[in-house]
Each structure stands twice: as structure tokens, then as C-alpha cells.
Motif scaffolding. Structure first.
Motif, PDB file in Angstrom:
ATOM      1  N   ARG A  84       0.800  -1.219   0.000  1.00 44.68           N
ATOM      2  CA  ARG A  84       0.000   0.000   0.000  1.00 44.68           C
ATOM      3  C   ARG A  84       0.835   1.273   0.000  1.00 44.68           C
ATOM      4  O   ARG A  84       0.353   2.323  -0.436  1.00 44.68           O
ATOM      5  CB  ARG A  84      -0.929   0.007   1.223  1.00 44.68           C
ATOM      6  CG  ARG A  84      -1.968  -1.102   1.238  1.00 44.68           C
ATOM      7  CD  ARG A  84      -2.911  -1.040   0.036  1.00 44.68           C
ATOM      8  NE  ARG A  84      -3.754   0.123   0.058  1.00 44.68           N
ATOM      9  CZ  ARG A  84      -4.960   0.177   0.609  1.00 44.68           C
ATOM     10  NH1 ARG A  84      -5.473  -0.909   1.161  1.00 44.68           N
ATOM     11  NH2 ARG A  84      -5.668   1.293   0.578  1.00 44.68           N
ATOM     12  N   THR A  85       2.059   1.218   0.513  1.00 40.57           N
ATOM     13  CA  THR A  85       2.857   2.439   0.626  1.00 40.57           C
ATOM     14  C   THR A  85       4.001   2.511  -0.378  1.00 40.57           C
ATOM     15  O   THR A  85       4.519   3.611  -0.631  1.00 40.57           O
ATOM     16  CB  THR A  85       3.447   2.583   2.041  1.00 40.57           C
ATOM     17  OG1 THR A  85       4.356   1.499   2.279  1.00 40.57           O
ATOM     18  CG2 THR A  85       2.350   2.563   3.085  1.00 40.57           C
ATOM     19  N   VAL A  86       4.414   1.380  -0.925  1.00 33.83           N
ATOM     20  CA  VAL A  86       5.482   1.396  -1.931  1.00 33.83           C
ATOM     21  C   VAL A  86       4.874   1.188  -3.307  1.00 33.83           C
ATOM     22  O   VAL A  86       4.674   2.139  -4.060  1.00 33.83           O
ATOM     23  CB  VAL A  86       6.567   0.344  -1.625  1.00 33.83           C
ATOM     24  CG1 VAL A  86       7.728   0.463  -2.617  1.00 33.83           C
ATOM     25  CG2 VAL A  86       7.095   0.508  -0.200  1.00 33.83           C
ATOM     26  N   SER A  87       4.536  -0.070  -3.667  1.00 37.16           N
ATOM     27  CA  SER A  87       3.920  -0.332  -4.969  1.00 37.16           C
ATOM     28  C   SER A  87       3.506  -1.791  -5.047  1.00 37.16           C
ATOM     29  O   SER A  87       3.926  -2.618  -4.239  1.00 37.16           O
ATOM     30  CB  SER A  87       4.891  -0.024  -6.116  1.00 37.16           C
ATOM     31  OG  SER A  87       5.983  -0.921  -6.089  1.00 37.16           O
ATOM     32  N   VAL A  88       2.677  -2.105  -6.059  1.00 36.04           N
ATOM     33  CA  VAL A  88       2.299  -3.499  -6.314  1.00 36.04           C
ATOM     34  C   VAL A  88       3.533  -4.302  -6.711  1.00 36.04           C
ATOM     35  O   VAL A  88       3.672  -5.476  -6.354  1.00 36.04           O
ATOM     36  CB  VAL A  88       1.223  -3.572  -7.416  1.00 36.04           C
ATOM     37  CG1 VAL A  88       0.987  -5.024  -7.851  1.00 36.04           C
ATOM     38  CG2 VAL A  88      -0.082  -2.955  -6.934  1.00 36.04           C
ATOM     39  N   GLN A  89       4.454  -3.675  -7.434  1.00 34.32           N
ATOM     40  CA  GLN A  89       5.682  -4.363  -7.829  1.00 34.32           C
ATOM     41  C   GLN A  89       6.531  -4.723  -6.605  1.00 34.32           C
ATOM     42  O   GLN A  89       7.136  -5.800  -6.547  1.00 34.32           O
ATOM     43  CB  GLN A  89       6.499  -3.480  -8.784  1.00 34.32           C
ATOM     44  CG  GLN A  89       5.971  -3.417 -10.207  1.00 34.32           C
ATOM     45  CD  GLN A  89       4.676  -2.620 -10.306  1.00 34.32           C
ATOM     46  OE1 GLN A  89       4.454  -1.670  -9.525  1.00 34.32           O
ATOM     47  NE2 GLN A  89       3.815  -2.987 -11.247  1.00 34.32           N
ATOM     48  N   ALA A  90       6.551  -3.838  -5.614  1.00 33.12           N
ATOM     49  CA  ALA A  90       7.286  -4.131  -4.383  1.00 33.12           C
ATOM     50  C   ALA A  90       6.641  -5.301  -3.646  1.00 33.12           C
ATOM     51  O   ALA A  90       7.334  -6.154  -3.077  1.00 33.12           O
ATOM     52  CB  ALA A  90       7.316  -2.891  -3.486  1.00 33.12           C
ATOM     53  N   LEU A  91       5.306  -5.340  -3.671  1.00 34.59           N
ATOM     54  CA  LEU A  91       4.592  -6.468  -3.078  1.00 34.59           C
ATOM     55  C   LEU A  91       4.987  -7.762  -3.776  1.00 34.59           C
ATOM     56  O   LEU A  91       5.250  -8.786  -3.133  1.00 34.59           O
ATOM     57  CB  LEU A  91       3.081  -6.251  -3.188  1.00 34.59           C
ATOM     58  CG  LEU A  91       2.168  -7.427  -2.819  1.00 34.59           C
ATOM     59  CD1 LEU A  91       2.350  -7.797  -1.352  1.00 34.59           C
ATOM     60  CD2 LEU A  91       0.716  -7.083  -3.104  1.00 34.59           C
ATOM     61  N   PRO A 127     -12.271  -9.238   0.203  1.00 31.81           N
ATOM     62  CA  PRO A 127     -12.045  -8.006   0.981  1.00 31.81           C
ATOM     63  C   PRO A 127     -10.692  -7.993   1.691  1.00 31.81           C
ATOM     64  O   PRO A 127     -10.088  -6.921   1.852  1.00 31.81           O
ATOM     65  CB  PRO A 127     -13.202  -7.999   1.986  1.00 31.81           C
ATOM     66  CG  PRO A 127     -13.744  -9.392   2.003  1.00 31.81           C
ATOM     67  CD  PRO A 127     -13.498  -9.943   0.646  1.00 31.81           C
ATOM     68  N   MET A 128     -10.198  -9.144   2.080  1.00 34.86           N
ATOM     69  CA  MET A 128      -8.890  -9.168   2.736  1.00 34.86           C
ATOM     70  C   MET A 128      -7.773  -8.876   1.737  1.00 34.86           C
ATOM     71  O   MET A 128      -6.795  -8.197   2.060  1.00 34.86           O
ATOM     72  CB  MET A 128      -8.661 -10.513   3.423  1.00 34.86           C
ATOM     73  CG  MET A 128      -9.535 -10.730   4.641  1.00 34.86           C
ATOM     74  SD  MET A 128      -8.952 -12.075   5.690  1.00 34.86           S
ATOM     75  CE  MET A 128      -7.413 -11.405   6.319  1.00 34.86           C
ATOM     76  N   VAL A 151      -3.696  -4.320  -1.618  1.00 27.19           N
ATOM     77  CA  VAL A 151      -3.434  -3.561  -2.851  1.00 27.19           C
ATOM     78  C   VAL A 151      -4.465  -2.487  -3.153  1.00 27.19           C
ATOM     79  O   VAL A 151      -4.296  -1.704  -4.095  1.00 27.19           O
ATOM     80  CB  VAL A 151      -3.365  -4.531  -4.060  1.00 27.19           C
ATOM     81  CG1 VAL A 151      -2.176  -5.463  -3.932  1.00 27.19           C
ATOM     82  CG2 VAL A 151      -4.662  -5.328  -4.204  1.00 27.19           C
ATOM     83  N   GLY A 152      -5.564  -2.448  -2.390  1.00 28.88           N
ATOM     84  CA  GLY A 152      -6.643  -1.511  -2.689  1.00 28.88           C
ATOM     85  C   GLY A 152      -7.724  -2.175  -3.521  1.00 28.88           C
ATOM     86  O   GLY A 152      -7.462  -3.100  -4.299  1.00 28.88           O
ATOM     87  N   VAL A 198      -5.502  -8.403  -9.499  1.00 25.85           N
ATOM     88  CA  VAL A 198      -4.774  -8.950  -8.349  1.00 25.85           C
ATOM     89  C   VAL A 198      -5.747  -9.682  -7.416  1.00 25.85           C
ATOM     90  O   VAL A 198      -5.471 -10.790  -6.935  1.00 25.85           O
ATOM     91  CB  VAL A 198      -4.037  -7.839  -7.589  1.00 25.85           C
ATOM     92  CG1 VAL A 198      -3.367  -8.392  -6.331  1.00 25.85           C
ATOM     93  CG2 VAL A 198      -3.005  -7.179  -8.496  1.00 25.85           C
ATOM     94  N   ILE A 199      -6.890  -9.073  -7.157  1.00 21.62           N
ATOM     95  CA  ILE A 199      -7.891  -9.667  -6.257  1.00 21.62           C
ATOM     96  C   ILE A 199      -8.435 -10.958  -6.840  1.00 21.62           C
ATOM     97  O   ILE A 199      -8.618 -11.969  -6.126  1.00 21.62           O
ATOM     98  CB  ILE A 199      -9.022  -8.656  -5.974  1.00 21.62           C
ATOM     99  CG1 ILE A 199      -8.478  -7.468  -5.174  1.00 21.62           C
ATOM    100  CG2 ILE A 199     -10.175  -9.324  -5.229  1.00 21.62           C
ATOM    101  CD1 ILE A 199      -9.473  -6.341  -4.987  1.00 21.62           C
ATOM    102  N   ASP A 200      -8.696 -10.995  -8.145  1.00 19.68           N
ATOM    103  CA  ASP A 200      -9.193 -12.220  -8.786  1.00 19.68           C
ATOM    104  C   ASP A 200      -8.173 -13.352  -8.681  1.00 19.68           C
ATOM    105  O   ASP A 200      -8.523 -14.504  -8.407  1.00 19.68           O
ATOM    106  CB  ASP A 200      -9.515 -11.952 -10.259  1.00 19.68           C
ATOM    107  CG  ASP A 200     -10.774 -11.112 -10.442  1.00 19.68           C
ATOM    108  OD1 ASP A 200     -11.556 -10.999  -9.473  1.00 19.68           O
ATOM    109  OD2 ASP A 200     -10.970 -10.572 -11.547  1.00 19.68           O
TER     110      ASP A 200
END
Length: 461
Positions: A41-48, A337-338, A343-344, A350-352
């Protein structure tokens, strides 16, 4: 501060011990999730995704030491069950020396092989540097993980599951606080998340050591306890190394699975990463039951109460049925929801991907629970090679399933690779457990004062 698990109602003993373990496992997953959520959430999806790629490699190394320290603690637990308190202290001394030597060697090897390993794993170029940075910090902090896990394993071997919980909570809160400090205040990115993990474990380990010195007189070493005994050290390695390699073999399968997954791109990797964090949270109840059975089986095997081990396995299996069903319902209903926490809500792809992973794994949680129970029971009894063979079968099935299923079913096929591995390994472990209990129903295992194993036969009740 200790608990004798060789007396009383097996079901009550298992529940009483496993509840603090469960709470501790939840906190461990919470702070692992905190790392991932803060990074995502604070860096990026790529960091995740970069942190997610390191999951299998982290499990390869840290899982090795988790199995090693757990295996050493099996010997400690068997000595405690046999009321051999001198043996308990000698076991602690030998475990300490072995952990120091092995952790130094493994750290050096890991640092040297980090870059070529991630190249071989097809790590996407847009996340490669962050992945390598994160993992190198974890490697340099291996000693902290070994230090903390060794002390916690020894305490649990004595029947105390509350003290490790207390210091795991401390580590969790420290980790979250340091995450915010290093990532948000100091702008350290994924490296900050890694340093937060290492430092929180180190601080918690030292606090745990201080507490043990004050509250566990049974663990106060004498000069005679530190005398080197090669045969006794080998007994620790005989149990510890197969358990360590069993974790590492499973991790190798996860690394190969990750390499196949990486071909689908960083977005899918991010979804898989978020789903795996939620998945780990959901299975902590059945994982805690499995961990409890290792200590329960070790103490009762040391006391010669083989029939009591069988009763404990039956009771824990019933608990597993209930908690695996609840875990499956949890991930199906609350997975989406979790995942959005990571990621928002706007990251639909991503959620799928996360929900696909959760559903396909959740319906096999009962199999995973049985795997935990029978593997830990056999390890607690000292039969460490059999779970190792189960780990080999997991590796082969996970690798074959990853390539074959991915080819024919795409990403859902990759998600089904782990359940396929669980099924194969569980069948092997259940069959082996049945053979062991029938063949060695009257076997009693002790240590002589010189540290060598001795065998005698008892009624097993």
C-alpha cells in the motif's frame, strides 16, 4: 513453567497447549501480513510482488532452521518426558553449539548464491533488484531467526507454550512498529521491511533468553552439561537434519512453483502473494494442532506411553476436521475483501488471482491438517526419516503438477500444485504411522547417562 503432557486427558492437554501456539501463530502471520500490506500500500504493487518472490527462498533457508531447532527440541522433550533433567540440560548445550556452527555455514552459502538463484527463478526484471535486496537482508539476519527459534523450541519441548507466545507477540509488535519507521519515515522500501523482521526477532530472542534465565531453573547449565559428547550430538543431528531437510525439500518445490508462476507476470505474482498470506492466516489453527502433537508425542514417547500417543492423534484429528472446515469457509467468504487490504479495491486482476488461489487451496485444508498431525507425530517420536520421504514426495508431486497443470489449466493449475503435493505426502505419512504404531507399540526409548540411546519394552500405557 513446564507442563507434563504424559498425564491427564489427552484432549484437554492438546487444547491447553495448542491454544497459546495458535495465538502465537496468528501474531506471527499478522506481522508477516503487516510487512506485505505496508509494502503493497505504501510502496507499490511491484514491491509487493518482489517480497512475494522471496517466499519460497525464505522458506528454504528459515524453514531449514525451524526444522533443525524443532528436531533438536524433540530430543530435549524426550529427555524431559523420561524425567532425565541432566539430559535436558546437555541437550540444550549441544543444540546451542550445533546451531551456531550450522548457521554460520548456511549464511555464507546463501549470500554467495542469492543472485544466480533469482536469475534461475525467472524473476521479472521490474522487481529483480528489490527481490535481491530484501533477501540479502534476511540472509544476513539468519542468526536472529535461529536464536529465537531455538529458545522457543526448547521451551515448548518442556510443555510451556505460553512463554513463546508472549515473546512472539513482542516480536510482532516490534516488527510492525519498525515497518512504519523504516518504510514510511526513513523511506527504505523493501529493505526496511526485511530489517524490521530481523531486528524484531533478534530483540525478542534476547528478551526470551533473559526470561528463561530467570524463570527456568531446569535450563541453568552447569560446566558438566557443556562437555562435548559426539554420540549425543549425533542423536540431535539424526532427528534434526531430516526435519530440516524435510522443510527445505518442501521449499524447493515452492521455489520451482514460484518460477512457473513468475512466467504469468508481476500482477499475478502479487495476487498469489496476497492469497498465500491470507491462506497462511487461515490454516494457523490446524498448524498449531500439528505443532502441539510434536511436543505431545515426544514427551509421551520418552515416557513409553505409546497408546496415549494414538489417543492424542485420534483426538487431534477430530479437532482438525472442525477447524479445516471453518478455515475453508473463511477464505471463500472473506478472501476478496482481505486481498483489497494489500493492494486496494481497484486492483481487480490482483484480487481475482488471489481469490482463485484461496478457493482452490481452501477445499483441501483437511488434507493439509492431516499432513501436519501425522508428520509432527512421527517426528516427535523420533522417526524423522519418514517425514523426510514424505517431503520428497511433496517436492516431486508439486513440481510435476506445477508444470503439467500450468500447461493445461494455466494459473488455476499452478494453484492446484500444492494440494496435489499434500495428498501424496499425507497418504505416505498415514500408512507409515499405522505401520509404526503396530510394529513399535511397545517400544520405549530413553537416553543413558552417557548420552547414548537405549531401548527397552514396556506396556505402552
Amino acid at each position: 513453567m513446564t507442563q507434563d503432557m504424559t498425564t491427564g486427558s489427552p484432549l484437554k492437554v492438546i487444547i491447553r497447549f495448542s491454544l497459546p501456539v495458535f495465538i502465537g501463530c496468528l501474531f506471527q502471520q499478522f506481522y508477516s501480513m503487516a510487512d506485505t500490506i505496508i509494502v503493497g500500500r505504501t510502496v507499490s504493487v511491484q514491491a509487493l510482488a518482489a517480497v512475494g518472490v522471496t517466499g519460497g527462498v525464505s522458506f528454504l533457508v528459515l524453514g531449514f532452521f525451524f526444522g533443525l531447532t524443532g528436531g533438536f527440541a524433540v530430543v530435549t522433550g524426550q529427555c524431559f518426558g523420561a524425567k532425565d533433567y541432566d539430559g535436558v540440560r546437555r541437550s540444550v548445550a549441544v543444540s546451542t553449539v550445533l546451531c551456531i556452527v550450522i548457521s554460520i555455514l548456511v549464511t555464507a552459502l546463501c549470500v554467495l548464491t542469492a543472485r544466480p538463484l533469482f536469475v534461475a527463478m525467472n524473476t521479472p526484471a521490474d522487481i529483480f533488484d528489490d527481490t535481491l535486496t530484501y533477501m540479502l537482508v534476511i540472509y544476513y539476519g539468519i542468526w536472529a531467526s535461529v536464536f529465537y527459534n531455538m529458545i522457543s523450541s526448547i521451551i515448548r519441548a518442556l510443555g510451556d507454550s505460553i512463554t513463546p507466545l508472549i515473546f512472539l507477540v513482542v516480536a510482532s509488535l516490534l516488527n510492525i512498529g519498525l515497518d512504519f519507521l523504516f518504510i514510511l519515515n526513513f523511506g527504505m522500501g523493501v529493505a526496511g521491511a526485511a530489517w524490521a523482521t530481523v531486528l524484531s526477532q533478534a530483540i525478542s530472542g534476547f528478551l526470551c533468553l533473559w526470561y528463561v534465565a530467570r524463570k527456568f531453573p531446569i535450563l541453568k547449565l552447569k560446566r558438566s552439561d557443556c562437555k562435548w559428547n559426539s554420540a549425543f550430538a549425533w542423536e540431535h543431528l539424526r532427528v534434526g537434519l531430516p526435519m530440516a531437510f524435510q522443510f527445505s525439500i518442501t521449499a524447493i518445490g515452492c521455489i520451482i512453483l514460484q518460477a512457473v508462476l513468475n512466467l504469468f507476470g508481476s500482477t499475478v505474482v502479487a495476487g498469489f502473494t496476497a492469497g498465500s498470506k491470507i491462506d497462511l492466516l487461515a490454516v494457523q489453527a490446524i498448524a498449531a494442532i500439528g505443532m502441539t502433537m510434536a511436543t505431545y508425542a515426544a514427551q509421551n514417547f520418552g515416557a513409553g506411553k505409546i497408546a496415549r500417543i494414538r489417543t492424542g492423534v485420534n483426538k487431534s484429528t477430530l479437532l482438525c476436521v472442525v477447524f479445516s472446515a471453518l478455515a475453508c469457509v473463511f477464505v471463500i467468504l472473506f478472501g476478496r475483501p482481505m486481498t483489497a487490504l494489500f493492494v486496494g479495491a481497484g486492483e481487480k486482476e490482483v484480487i481475482d488471482a488471489s481469490q482463485t488461489y484461496l478457493v482452490l487451496n481452501g477445499i483441501f485444508y483437511l488434507v493439509l491438517g492431516l499432513l501436519f498431525i501425522f508428520r509432527n507425530t512421527l517426528q516427535g517420536m523420533g522417526f524423522a526419516l519418514i517425514p523426510l520421504l514424505g517431503g520428497v514426495s511433496e517436492l516431486l508431486l508439486r513440481v510435476v503438477a506445477a508444470f503439467v497443470f500450468a500447461r493445461y489449466f494455466g494459473y488455476p493449475g499452478v494453484c492446484l500444485a500444492s494440494p496435489a503435493a499434500w495428498i501424496g505426502a499425507t497418504v505416505i505419512l498415514i500408512v507409515t504411522y499405522a505401520i509404526v504404531m503396530r510394529r513399535y507399540a511397545r517400544l520405549h526409548y530413553r537416553y543413558r547417562p552417557d548420552g547414548h540411546p537405549a531401548f527397552s519394552y514396556m506396556d505402552g500405557r
